[in-house]
Design a protein around this motif. Structure first.
Motif, PDB file in Angstrom:
ATOM      1  N   LEU A 273      30.555  37.219  33.633  1.00  0.00           N
ATOM      2  CA  LEU A 273      31.833  37.528  34.262  1.00  0.00           C
ATOM      3  C   LEU A 273      32.639  38.516  33.403  1.00  0.00           C
ATOM      4  CD1 LEU A 273      33.901  37.033  36.520  1.00  0.00           C
ATOM      5  CD2 LEU A 273      34.744  35.076  35.181  1.00  0.00           C
ATOM      6  N   VAL A 274      32.664  38.281  32.100  1.00  0.00           N
ATOM      7  CA  VAL A 274      33.362  39.192  31.193  1.00  0.00           C
ATOM      8  C   VAL A 274      32.766  40.590  31.292  1.00  0.00           C
ATOM      9  CG1 VAL A 274      33.827  39.719  28.756  1.00  0.00           C
ATOM     10  CG2 VAL A 274      34.108  37.378  29.600  1.00  0.00           C
ATOM     11  N   ARG A 275      31.426  40.672  31.299  1.00  0.00           N
ATOM     12  CA  ARG A 275      30.764  41.965  31.429  1.00  0.00           C
ATOM     13  C   ARG A 275      31.148  42.660  32.736  1.00  0.00           C
ATOM     14  NH1 ARG A 275      24.833  41.573  32.639  1.00  0.00           N
ATOM     15  NH2 ARG A 275      25.805  40.731  34.502  1.00  0.00           N
ATOM     16  N   ASP A 276      31.131  41.904  33.826  1.00  0.00           N
ATOM     17  CA  ASP A 276      31.453  42.475  35.134  1.00  0.00           C
ATOM     18  C   ASP A 276      32.897  42.978  35.177  1.00  0.00           C
ATOM     19  OD1 ASP A 276      28.875  41.864  35.838  1.00  0.00           O
ATOM     20  OD2 ASP A 276      29.413  40.120  37.075  1.00  0.00           O
ATOM     21  N   ILE A 277      33.804  42.231  34.599  1.00  0.00           N
ATOM     22  CA  ILE A 277      35.211  42.659  34.558  1.00  0.00           C
ATOM     23  C   ILE A 277      35.343  43.925  33.704  1.00  0.00           C
ATOM     24  CG2 ILE A 277      37.526  42.037  33.737  1.00  0.00           C
ATOM     25  CD1 ILE A 277      36.801  39.108  34.538  1.00  0.00           C
ATOM     26  N   PHE A 278      34.638  43.952  32.582  1.00  0.00           N
ATOM     27  CA  PHE A 278      34.663  45.138  31.714  1.00  0.00           C
ATOM     28  C   PHE A 278      34.135  46.353  32.468  1.00  0.00           C
ATOM     29  CE2 PHE A 278      32.382  47.983  28.809  1.00  0.00           C
ATOM     30  CZ  PHE A 278      33.435  48.401  28.020  1.00  0.00           C
ATOM     31  N   LEU A 279      33.023  46.201  33.150  1.00  0.00           N
ATOM     32  CA  LEU A 279      32.441  47.319  33.904  1.00  0.00           C
ATOM     33  C   LEU A 279      33.375  47.759  35.034  1.00  0.00           C
ATOM     34  CD1 LEU A 279      28.716  46.144  33.997  1.00  0.00           C
ATOM     35  CD2 LEU A 279      29.641  48.138  32.772  1.00  0.00           C
ATOM     36  N   PHE A 280      33.987  46.789  35.703  1.00  0.00           N
ATOM     37  CA  PHE A 280      34.953  47.126  36.753  1.00  0.00           C
ATOM     38  C   PHE A 280      36.079  47.985  36.167  1.00  0.00           C
ATOM     39  CE2 PHE A 280      38.787  46.149  39.234  1.00  0.00           C
ATOM     40  CZ  PHE A 280      38.358  46.496  40.508  1.00  0.00           C
ATOM     41  N   SER A 281      36.550  47.619  34.991  1.00  0.00           N
ATOM     42  CA  SER A 281      37.601  48.405  34.318  1.00  0.00           C
ATOM     43  C   SER A 281      37.103  49.805  33.985  1.00  0.00           C
ATOM     44  CB  SER A 281      38.056  47.713  33.035  1.00  0.00           C
ATOM     45  OG  SER A 281      38.725  46.529  33.322  1.00  0.00           O
ATOM     46  N   CYS A 282      35.861  49.900  33.525  1.00  0.00           N
ATOM     47  CA  CYS A 282      35.290  51.214  33.195  1.00  0.00           C
ATOM     48  C   CYS A 282      35.262  52.129  34.413  1.00  0.00           C
ATOM     49  CB  CYS A 282      33.867  51.069  32.652  1.00  0.00           C
ATOM     50  SG  CYS A 282      33.768  50.352  31.006  1.00  0.00           S
ATOM     51  N   PHE A 283      34.832  51.599  35.539  1.00  0.00           N
ATOM     52  CA  PHE A 283      34.661  52.424  36.734  1.00  0.00           C
ATOM     53  C   PHE A 283      35.959  52.691  37.494  1.00  0.00           C
ATOM     54  CE2 PHE A 283      30.200  50.920  36.256  1.00  0.00           C
ATOM     55  CZ  PHE A 283      29.618  52.160  36.107  1.00  0.00           C
ATOM     56  N   THR A 284      36.938  51.813  37.339  1.00  0.00           N
ATOM     57  CA  THR A 284      38.203  51.995  38.066  1.00  0.00           C
ATOM     58  C   THR A 284      39.302  52.587  37.195  1.00  0.00           C
ATOM     59  OG1 THR A 284      38.950  49.747  37.551  1.00  0.00           O
ATOM     60  CG2 THR A 284      37.729  50.081  39.639  1.00  0.00           C
ATOM     61  N   ASP A 285      39.081  52.620  35.868  1.00  0.00           N
ATOM     62  CA  ASP A 285      40.078  53.107  34.910  1.00  0.00           C
ATOM     63  C   ASP A 285      41.329  52.219  34.900  1.00  0.00           C
ATOM     64  OD1 ASP A 285      40.794  54.821  32.836  1.00  0.00           O
ATOM     65  OD2 ASP A 285      41.985  56.094  34.168  1.00  0.00           O
ATOM     66  N   LEU A 286      41.154  50.952  35.286  1.00  0.00           N
ATOM     67  CA  LEU A 286      42.264  50.009  35.228  1.00  0.00           C
ATOM     68  C   LEU A 286      42.294  49.344  33.858  1.00  0.00           C
ATOM     69  CD1 LEU A 286      42.055  48.191  38.689  1.00  0.00           C
ATOM     70  CD2 LEU A 286      43.814  49.796  37.935  1.00  0.00           C
ATOM     71  N   ALA A 287      43.476  49.173  33.315  1.00  0.00           N
ATOM     72  CA  ALA A 287      43.641  48.463  32.051  1.00  0.00           C
ATOM     73  C   ALA A 287      43.353  46.983  32.266  1.00  0.00           C
ATOM     74  CB  ALA A 287      45.061  48.650  31.524  1.00  0.00           C
ATOM     75  N   TYR A 288      43.025  46.288  31.187  1.00  0.00           N
ATOM     76  CA  TYR A 288      42.721  44.861  31.289  1.00  0.00           C
ATOM     77  C   TYR A 288      43.836  44.099  31.988  1.00  0.00           C
ATOM     78  CZ  TYR A 288      42.542  39.975  30.061  1.00  0.00           C
ATOM     79  OH  TYR A 288      42.566  38.604  30.146  1.00  0.00           O
ATOM     80  N   ILE A 289      45.083  44.351  31.619  1.00  0.00           N
ATOM     81  CA  ILE A 289      46.207  43.610  32.198  1.00  0.00           C
ATOM     82  C   ILE A 289      46.309  43.846  33.699  1.00  0.00           C
ATOM     83  CG2 ILE A 289      47.974  45.372  31.709  1.00  0.00           C
ATOM     84  CD1 ILE A 289      48.430  41.549  31.427  1.00  0.00           C
ATOM     85  N   ASP A 290      45.977  45.063  34.148  1.00  0.00           N
ATOM     86  CA  ASP A 290      46.008  45.360  35.586  1.00  0.00           C
ATOM     87  C   ASP A 290      44.911  44.605  36.327  1.00  0.00           C
ATOM     88  OD1 ASP A 290      48.177  47.090  35.267  1.00  0.00           O
ATOM     89  OD2 ASP A 290      46.851  48.767  34.795  1.00  0.00           O
ATOM     90  N   VAL A 291      43.737  44.526  35.731  1.00  0.00           N
ATOM     91  CA  VAL A 291      42.645  43.770  36.341  1.00  0.00           C
ATOM     92  C   VAL A 291      43.001  42.281  36.363  1.00  0.00           C
ATOM     93  CG1 VAL A 291      40.210  43.097  36.110  1.00  0.00           C
ATOM     94  CG2 VAL A 291      40.905  45.465  35.692  1.00  0.00           C
ATOM     95  N   LYS A 292      43.576  41.805  35.287  1.00  0.00           N
ATOM     96  CA  LYS A 292      43.975  40.392  35.199  1.00  0.00           C
ATOM     97  C   LYS A 292      44.975  40.042  36.295  1.00  0.00           C
ATOM     98  CE  LYS A 292      46.000  37.035  32.085  1.00  0.00           C
ATOM     99  NZ  LYS A 292      47.290  36.852  31.501  1.00  0.00           N
ATOM    100  N   ASN A 293      45.861  40.977  36.619  1.00  0.00           N
ATOM    101  CA  ASN A 293      46.900  40.719  37.612  1.00  0.00           C
ATOM    102  C   ASN A 293      46.463  40.968  39.050  1.00  0.00           C
ATOM    103  OD1 ASN A 293      48.787  39.908  35.703  1.00  0.00           O
ATOM    104  ND2 ASN A 293      49.503  41.994  35.358  1.00  0.00           N
ATOM    105  N   LEU A 294      45.223  41.410  39.251  1.00  0.00           N
ATOM    106  CA  LEU A 294      44.737  41.635  40.607  1.00  0.00           C
ATOM    107  C   LEU A 294      44.676  40.318  41.379  1.00  0.00           C
ATOM    108  CD1 LEU A 294      41.755  44.153  40.214  1.00  0.00           C
ATOM    109  CD2 LEU A 294      43.992  44.583  41.260  1.00  0.00           C
TER     110      LEU A 294
END
Length: 190
Positions: free
Chosen positions: A164-185
């Motif tokens: 799950l951590v890897r998938d979230i990291f990759l999602f951030s890489c491809f969307t250019d979203l910061a961790y906090i933005d992904v966390k708040n999705l």
């Protein structure tokens, strides 16, 4: 002479205050800082991001720890804050707190906002930041190559949490979203 220098009226009350001291309590740094943070807390989501409150809360914590480290006190009268205080605080952040240059500069900048409030309120006569200069250093960003990203994608992880951590990291890489933005999705779009 002091009353004339301050452009104050010559009165019995002013002479008594000068001779015997004022009954008014000295302005202390920590309550002023805390009041500032409380105001930001009330405006989170309206004018400020949660991260702003977190930065000022951490700045206050570091300031209190510095006061204990340097002066063995939990608070200080604002008129005692001078240029040496600022440079000692920066030294503390860099050495004891082991902050990077840019982190130390950000904490000092947060502290300077509290000093600006004191100056604007006429609680301080002299700006302790008057001859202070700090510069943020440009940080060279290191990027992953396509091959490195592909390796992460293909990595077989036996632990679901790590996957799950890897998938979230990759999602951030491809969307250019910061961790906090992904966390708040969430599933509700605004």
């Amino acid at each position: 002479m002091e009353l004339i220098h301050k452009n104050e009226n010559l009165s019995i009350e002013n002479f008594k205050e000068l001779l015997f001291g004022s009954d008014e309590k000295q302005r202390m740094l920590v309550p002023i800082f805390q009041d500032h943070n409380n105001k930001i807390k009330e405006l989170v989501g309206k004018e400020y991001a949660p991260g702003t409150l977190e930065r000022y809360t951490t700045s206050l914590k570091h300031t209190i720890e510095f006061l204990e480290w340097k002066y063995n006190v939990s608070d200080i009268e604002i008129f005692k804050i001078n240029h040496a205080f600022i440079t000692d605080y920066e030294f503390y952040l860099r050495s004891v707190r082991n902050c990077s240059n840019n982190k130390a500069v950000k904490y000092i900048k947060n502290f300077s906002k509290i000093i600006k409030i004191c100056l604007a309120s006429d609680w301080l006569e002299k700006n302790p930041f008057a001859n202070y200069k700090a510069k943020v250093k440009e940080v060279e960003r290191v990027y992953l190559t396509e091959e490195e990203i592909q390796e992460i994608i293909e990595k077989d992880l036996e632990n679901d949490r790590l996957s799950l951590v890897r998938d979230i990291f990759l999602f951030s890489c491809f969307t250019d979203l910061a961790y906090i933005d992904v966390k708040n999705l969430n599933k509700h779009w605004h």
